[in-house]
Design an enzyme around this catalytic site. Sequence first.
Site, PDB file in Angstrom:
ATOM      1  CG  ASP A   1     -29.339  29.974  23.204  1.00 26.42           C
ATOM      2  OD1 ASP A   1     -30.396  30.415  22.918  1.00 26.42           O
ATOM      3  OD2 ASP A   1     -28.522  31.024  23.373  1.00 26.42           O
TER       4      ASP A   1
ATOM      5  CG  ASP B   1     -15.539  49.338  31.322  1.00 28.19           C
ATOM      6  OD1 ASP B   1     -14.414  49.478  31.220  1.00 28.19           O
ATOM      7  OD2 ASP B   1     -16.215  49.487  32.147  1.00 28.19           O
TER       8      ASP B   1
END
Length: 665
Positions: A365, A239
């Site tokens: 990353d 959500d």
Amino acid sequence: MRHSRTPATWVAASLIGASVLHGCGGGDDAATPQTPVTQAPLGRTTAPLLTVAGFQFKDLNRNGQLDVYEDWRQPAGVRANDLVARMTLAEKAGAMMHGTAPTTATGYDLTAFAALVNDTGVNSFITRLSLPAQAMAEASNQLQAVGEGSRLGIPVSISSDPRHHFQYTAGASVDPGSFSKWPETLGLAAIGDAELVLRFGDIARQEYRAVGIQLALSPQADLATEPRWARTTGTFGEDADLAKRMVQAYIEGFQHGGAGIGRDSVVAVVKHWVGYGAAKDGWDSHNVYGKFMTFPGNNFAYHLKPFEGAFAARAGSVMPTYSVAAEPLTYDGITFEAVAAGFNKQMLTDLLRTKMGFQGVVLSDWLIMNDCADECLTGAPAGTSPWAYIGKLGMPWGVENLTKAQRYVKAVNAGMDQFGGVTESQYLIDAVTNGDLTEARLGESVYRIVLQKFQQGLFENPYVDPAAAAVTVGQEAFLTAAAEAQRKSLVLLENRNAVLPLAASVKKVWLHGIDPAAAEAQGYVVVSQPEDADVALLRVAAPYQQPHATFVFGSIQHEGSLAYEDGNADYEAIKAASAKVPTIVTVYLDRPAILTNVRDKAAAVLGNFGVDDAALFDVLTGKAAPQGKLPFELPSSMAEVEAQRSDVPYDTANPLYPVFHGLSY
């Protein structure tokens, strides 16, 4: 290496007065110099001291005079500009590397570390060590002494993957050791209390800084809209509005407020920009077979929402995703190139910096510059461990056809500031020498990197007190708060006939996956057969497969089906126990689980996101009540999982348990 002071005096050396109040914001505070109130605290090993106008300063470059970057009376931005101007091209290129601190069997390899600092100019490192707090602090001080001895005396920034949770997955988190142990971020989302998340972040901040860690490679603002995705456990669920609140609170806790980076901050590296959770078919983009994200619901904007919370909290750093959009992707007038975000100018410059206004450090990353070839593409040969080929890993998705040199240029031009997991500064030096990049462009990135070091006060005192670390890390108040969060995060999914909390008449228990000592401490008799028990208590893991076990990350990630099947050891235990006695099951939900064939067997079902046995028994016995609400839906079948859209939240047709479901008593 020569030390002029013992470790015990590293912190105490030249500590005079209180901290100066400057450089506490997250932006460029290169404005009017501020008048100091008191002497800044100084910690040093070998740097000489200068006395100017009655104040003391560290002569970091040992030239016998007070330079602007050494003058703690100046704003951080002014000092950062001065330092960058003094750095050589090689030192700038080195500062744009974020290496891995080399280790031995017992600690850091200081010889190898000194070579990286002094020969290549690297001064940012991830630590993989997991030591007792005092030993960790002592080791951090050793690294800082090396940094202080470098040509310009630039302090080292030490980063870490998350250390405060139950799951330990190589490359994603670290064994918590003596740190306070909290539920996964999914569990914090299940509680849904932003103030609690802020408290967690503040405690983690204190524990990190106590042992000398200044950067947190977290939080994960990714939305887990694809239920099969292996990285779900590090998120706040699916959500966006909930995740936005949680991310903002998390960062404000770690960074010690919402004003940006200050002296007590741990820099939060929010990740992964952006759309990582919309993983095609649920495969993860650490792997060549999982490099795509997909937006069949045209829901890219939804995945931006949690990052709005990060930017509201003035997150210090952003880490781009490995993933490449599987189909053409356009948002708000921007059409994105079909390359991973680390190489994507539309992602990093047009969207992140221009539209979103982000001013901090963009940190890649790990290993995006490396080639992916041979076993990285095919998996390990039969009969061999994939970890034997870890040196061949690379995640250059979308730019596989470029040389490594070309990848560095493309990433910097896209907006990258620093490269994770590598120390290959020569590629940037060569790019400037060849005219592919300018030294001024490198200077922009280095400014952002060193600015945060100034804002954190590392140039004055990067050292920590090992004795204080032993007292701070894992202190009773922190452990109490963590245990309370564990209890609150449990989600009660089913409770037939109010079997929970356990009645006083329950005396004998059969256990699966639970330490008998924990039950005996509660006064229960542990029996060896379910039929001899009043109830059966089972701790089980969410189902998973490893269909790509010949790949490095495929061998450790949980992939594939979310449903329990015959032959699964936990499921067989559930079947056997429930046939004999009322059965209570708690499932560790690192991903959503399909519990259709568990609900019809168990008297009670609890979802957990990391809970120790003592906290679990507190809830089972009613000393505490479960308060968690599901941060994602639990589907009813794999057919419905396969039909849902990877970028859309809670959209299976008939979920067994909807998002935010949770009972109590």
